[in-house]
Design a protein around this motif. Structure first.
Motif: not given
Length: 153
Positions: A116-127, A138-148
């Motif tokens: 999903i990460f390779e397909l769509d980053h927004v969908a990745y965060v949702r999943f 904070d959990a969302f923020r941490e996940q987005i920082e890891m994605m970056q």
């Protein structure tokens, strides 16, 4: 192969060709008894491993469950149905390549998240928010920082 017209069990193959991008063989047959022609398709059967849930329960792999999870994450995202089907197929191939009879649901979740990460980053965060049971921003923020970090590498 039984003839669909007269039910005789004897037929001869007239022509064989690959179909469905090589996943099937299309065979043109002729009945020895009545002379009618018909087509059959031959494909391989792949058995998916069983899933070991986090509570230790063992259950069959459910493609529809995976599909529903993907569809929820990808809802209203600019992703085609073909891309979704390709992603589902890719996830299942990766699971089969593990070569295990039983696979932990956590492993399946990680494979799905990577696809999903390779397909769509927004969908990745949702999943990820459902998969990891995010409880706060904070959990969302941490996940987005890891994605970056992943995206930059």
């Amino acid at each position: 192969m039984h003839c669909p017209f007269c039910d005789t069990s004897d037929s001869k193959v007239i022509d064989s060709r690959l179909a469905a991008q090589g996943a099937q063989i299309r065979r043109r047959r002729e009945c020895i008894r009545c002379g009618e022609r018909f087509t059959t398709f031959e494909s391989y059967e792949v058995v998916m491993p069983r899933v070991i849930k986090s509570n230790g329960k063992n259950e069959p792999f459910d493609e529809q469950k995976l599909r529903r999870s993907l569809m929820h994450a990808l809802q209203k995202r600019p992703v085609t149905q073909e891309q979704i089907e390709e992603t589902l197929s890719n996830i299942q191939q990766q699971i089969r390549r593990l070569g295990e009879r039983d696979v932990k649901s956590l492993t399946i979740g990680e494979i799905a998240m990577q696809s999903i990460f390779e397909l769509d980053h927004v969908a990745y965060v949702r999943f990820a928010s459902v998969y990891h049971d995010f409880q706060n921003l904070d959990a969302f923020r941490e996940q987005i920082e890891m994605m970056q970090l992943r995206k930059d590498n």
